[in-house]
Design an enzyme around this catalytic site. Structure first.
Site, PDB file in Angstrom:
ATOM      1  N   ASN A  37      20.322  29.677  23.290  1.00 10.60           N
ATOM      2  CA  ASN A  37      19.456  29.787  22.101  1.00 10.60           C
ATOM      3  C   ASN A  37      19.241  28.435  21.428  1.00 10.60           C
ATOM      4  O   ASN A  37      18.831  28.384  20.266  1.00 10.60           O
ATOM      5  CB  ASN A  37      20.081  30.763  21.113  1.00 10.60           C
ATOM      6  CG  ASN A  37      20.226  32.143  21.724  1.00 10.60           C
ATOM      7  OD1 ASN A  37      19.289  32.656  22.325  1.00 10.60           O
ATOM      8  ND2 ASN A  37      21.402  32.728  21.603  1.00 10.60           N
ATOM      9  N   HIS A 123      19.592  43.775  15.266  1.00  9.08           N
ATOM     10  CA  HIS A 123      20.780  43.197  15.917  1.00  9.08           C
ATOM     11  C   HIS A 123      22.062  43.936  15.519  1.00  9.08           C
ATOM     12  O   HIS A 123      22.171  44.482  14.415  1.00  9.08           O
ATOM     13  CB  HIS A 123      20.882  41.734  15.476  1.00  9.08           C
ATOM     14  CG  HIS A 123      21.930  40.958  16.207  1.00  9.08           C
ATOM     15  ND1 HIS A 123      23.156  40.676  15.660  1.00  9.08           N
ATOM     16  CD2 HIS A 123      21.921  40.392  17.439  1.00  9.08           C
ATOM     17  CE1 HIS A 123      23.863  39.959  16.517  1.00  9.08           C
ATOM     18  NE2 HIS A 123      23.139  39.767  17.605  1.00  9.08           N
ATOM     19  N   GLU A 165      14.094  42.176  11.893  1.00 16.10           N
ATOM     20  CA  GLU A 165      14.217  40.795  12.378  1.00 16.10           C
ATOM     21  C   GLU A 165      12.822  40.198  12.382  1.00 16.10           C
ATOM     22  O   GLU A 165      11.853  40.892  12.700  1.00 16.10           O
ATOM     23  CB  GLU A 165      14.789  40.763  13.804  1.00 16.10           C
ATOM     24  CG  GLU A 165      16.229  41.212  13.877  1.00 16.10           C
ATOM     25  CD  GLU A 165      16.775  41.186  15.308  1.00 16.10           C
ATOM     26  OE1 GLU A 165      16.443  40.264  16.072  1.00 16.10           O
ATOM     27  OE2 GLU A 165      17.535  42.106  15.647  1.00 16.10           O
ATOM     28  N   SER A 169      15.485  39.743  18.779  1.00 11.52           N
ATOM     29  CA  SER A 169      16.342  38.889  19.595  1.00 11.52           C
ATOM     30  C   SER A 169      16.238  39.161  21.084  1.00 11.52           C
ATOM     31  O   SER A 169      16.415  38.249  21.886  1.00 11.52           O
ATOM     32  CB  SER A 169      17.792  39.028  19.144  1.00 11.52           C
ATOM     33  OG  SER A 169      18.165  40.380  19.087  1.00 11.52           O
ATOM     34  N   ASP A 194      16.043  39.197   9.030  1.00 10.80           N
ATOM     35  CA  ASP A 194      16.942  38.330   9.797  1.00 10.80           C
ATOM     36  C   ASP A 194      16.075  37.327  10.560  1.00 10.80           C
ATOM     37  O   ASP A 194      15.336  37.698  11.471  1.00 10.80           O
ATOM     38  CB  ASP A 194      17.772  39.191  10.754  1.00 10.80           C
ATOM     39  CG  ASP A 194      18.775  38.370  11.554  1.00 10.80           C
ATOM     40  OD1 ASP A 194      18.542  37.157  11.747  1.00 10.80           O
ATOM     41  OD2 ASP A 194      19.786  38.946  12.008  1.00 10.80           O
ATOM     42  N   HIS A 197      15.960  34.183  14.924  1.00  7.65           N
ATOM     43  CA  HIS A 197      15.108  33.633  15.993  1.00  7.65           C
ATOM     44  C   HIS A 197      13.776  33.123  15.443  1.00  7.65           C
ATOM     45  O   HIS A 197      12.875  32.784  16.211  1.00  7.65           O
ATOM     46  CB  HIS A 197      14.880  34.704  17.063  1.00  7.65           C
ATOM     47  CG  HIS A 197      16.170  35.217  17.611  1.00  7.65           C
ATOM     48  ND1 HIS A 197      16.830  34.602  18.647  1.00  7.65           N
ATOM     49  CD2 HIS A 197      16.960  36.247  17.212  1.00  7.65           C
ATOM     50  CE1 HIS A 197      17.969  35.240  18.883  1.00  7.65           C
ATOM     51  NE2 HIS A 197      18.071  36.238  18.019  1.00  7.65           N
ATOM     52  N   LYS A 228      21.344  28.739  16.520  1.00  8.26           N
ATOM     53  CA  LYS A 228      20.290  28.833  17.549  1.00  8.26           C
ATOM     54  C   LYS A 228      19.412  27.579  17.442  1.00  8.26           C
ATOM     55  O   LYS A 228      19.833  26.518  17.869  1.00  8.26           O
ATOM     56  CB  LYS A 228      19.553  30.156  17.413  1.00  8.26           C
ATOM     57  CG  LYS A 228      20.546  31.334  17.577  1.00  8.26           C
ATOM     58  CD  LYS A 228      19.895  32.658  17.678  1.00  8.26           C
ATOM     59  CE  LYS A 228      20.877  33.812  17.495  1.00  8.26           C
ATOM     60  NZ  LYS A 228      21.951  33.910  18.473  1.00  8.26           N
TER      61      LYS A 228
HETATM   62  C1  LIG Z   1      19.163  38.621  15.309  1.00  9.33           C
HETATM   63  C2  LIG Z   1      20.518  38.024  15.224  1.00  9.33           C
HETATM   64  N1  LIG Z   1      21.186  38.094  14.066  1.00  9.33           N
HETATM   65  C3  LIG Z   1      22.411  37.580  13.921  1.00  9.33           C
HETATM   66  C4  LIG Z   1      23.043  36.933  14.974  1.00  9.33           C
HETATM   67  C5  LIG Z   1      24.432  36.413  14.779  1.00  9.33           C
HETATM   68  O1  LIG Z   1      24.431  35.050  14.578  1.00  9.33           O
HETATM   69  P1  LIG Z   1      25.733  34.173  14.874  1.00  9.33           P
HETATM   70  O2  LIG Z   1      25.764  33.963  16.351  1.00  9.33           O
HETATM   71  O3  LIG Z   1      25.536  32.929  14.094  1.00  9.33           O
HETATM   72  O4  LIG Z   1      26.915  34.959  14.411  1.00  9.33           O
HETATM   73  C6  LIG Z   1      22.354  36.804  16.185  1.00  9.33           C
HETATM   74  C7  LIG Z   1      22.926  36.042  17.314  1.00  9.33           C
HETATM   75  O5  LIG Z   1      23.734  36.328  18.037  1.00  9.33           O
HETATM   76  C8  LIG Z   1      21.085  37.376  16.325  1.00  9.33           C
HETATM   77  O6  LIG Z   1      20.418  37.326  17.483  1.00  9.33           O
END
Ligand SMILES: Cc1ncc(COP(=O)(O)O)c(C=O)c1O
Length: 376
Positions: A37, A123, A165, A169, A194, A197, A228
């Site tokens: 990512n 997610h 989101e 993702s 969120d 991405h 990411k």
């Molecule tokens: C949409 C989404 N939210 C949250 C996360 C969590 O982020 P982190 O890896 O910083 O804990 C991710 C990644 O894994 C994600 O894809």
């Protein structure tokens, strides 16, 4: 317990959903990475590395305690200010990961008086946050605003939070933020977006909320990961100052967690400055996404993530293994990470990939897809 563990492992093997933690070496060299990512290629950028090293020199290797004890350092304030400058949000609060940021916002806003409605493709960290919040919960169909409208109209709780989101993702598609925000405003609901991405990719890197003209809107809050496009580690919640203050006082994944490591905070702050100063780096993600989509004959998704349906978990895993054997790393998403049951290869259009590399990779993927096609 031993017998149960062995039984669980056998079930995973039978379903084709075994996961691995294979160490990777030699980033930047072969194999070709279409799985990570690091959308902007910033994780190995010398400017981020220098910022991280300088922060270790100034503050040490760890934050030492929770942010509400002695673990808040000037570098956290610097990061929060850079995140606000990039996204146009009035206030930010950095967490130790995107996962804990999502747990923090949903548990701090939730409870029996808050209905939480989430897109069915949200997610796992958003699902876990909603469950931990002990709120009444419901999932609406992916991108199905009619179904969201019906759920909002039936609400009996005094408050409602809608969770989406900005760019999904696994599927890579973009939420219709203007329409979703309008719907939330009509029903006096808070929209949590969120942007894991989206930041660094959408809207010239400033994120999809900014691109939709919603930065600073009182009923729109966003969460971010620094791991990411920002090439570091950590997470954040961005929104009104009153929300930040509420999180500092009530978000358990903020209060009962050691502060974000100074090196990660400094690297992410530097990434925000690089993103604002280098729009062509962001544009390169879109160009590479177009090359991947054209090479595979699929519709180009909104951001870096390009999703290729691969059928069964076994076929998807087999394709990913054969690609890895040929020097191409791709993501492989199988149930339960794909709620519709369709396993997928997930390719990321990183800015630092060359067109020739993408042509080779998509040619290889096409031939493996054709060779493993199940006759109808
Ligand atoms: C949409 C989404 N939210 C949250 C996360 C969590 O982020 P982190 O890896 O910083 O804990 C991710 C990644 O894994 C994600 O894809």
């Amino acid at each position: 317990m031993q017998e149960w563990l062995a039984g669980q492992a056998r079930v995973r093997a039978r379903r084709g959903i075994v996961r691995h933690t294979t160490p990777r070496t030699g980033w930047g060299a072969a194999p070709l990475d279409l799985a990570s990512n690091d959308y902007l290629g910033l994780a190995a950028d010398p400017r981020l590395q220098a910022a991280g090293i300088a922060a270790v020199g100034s503050y040490g290797t760890g934050a030492r305690s929770s942010r509400v004890v002695t673990g808040t350092h000037p570098v956290h304030a610097e990061l929060e200010s850079e995140l606000c400058a990039l996204t146009g949000q009035p206030a930010a609060l950095a967490f130790s990961s995107g996962y804990t940021a999502n747990l923090g916002i949903l548990t701090a806003l939730g409870g029996p008086g808050t209905l939480i409605l989430r897109d069915e493709h949200a997610h796992a960290s958003l699902i876990d946050g909603a469950r931990l919040a002990r709120s009444p919960l419901a999932a609406f169909g992916h991108q199905d605003l009619d179904s969201l409208r019906r759920l909002l109209a039936q609400r009996t709780q005094p408050r409602a939070v809608v969770v989406v989101e900005s760019i999904y993702s696994v599927l890579g598609d973009a939420a219709d933020l203007p329409a979703t925000a309008r719907l939330c405003a009509e029903h006096d609901a808070l929209l949590v977006v969120d942007e894991a991405h989206g930041i660094g990719v959408a809207g010239n890197g400033r994120g999809a909320v900014h691109a939709a003209g919603l930065a600073g809107a009182e009923h729109v809050v966003l969460t971010a990961t620094l791991s990411k496009a920002l090439g570091a580690q950590g997470g954040a919640v961005l929104g009104p100052p009153a929300l930040r203050e509420h999180l500092v006082n009530t978000a358990r994944s903020f209060i009962f967690d050691t502060g974000l490591a100074p090196a990660a905070a400094a690297a992410a702050a530097e990434a925000c400055r690089v993103i604002a100063a280098e729009p062509d780096r962001v544009a390169a993600v879109g160009r590479n996404a177009a090359l991947i989509a054209a090479g595979l004959g699929i519709e180009q998704a909104a951001g870096a993530v390009q999703s290729v349906p691969a059928g069964t978990p076994d076929r998807a895993a087999g394709l990913a293994i054969r690609l890895e054997d040929s020097g191409v790393l791709v993501g492989c998403f199988r149930p339960p990470s794909v709620p519709d049951g369709v396993s997928r290869l997930r390719l990321t259009a990183r800015a630092d990939l060359a067109p020739e590399q993408l042509r080779t990779a998509t040619g290889l993927i096409n031939s493996l897809l054709a060779a493993t096609e199940v006759p109808a």
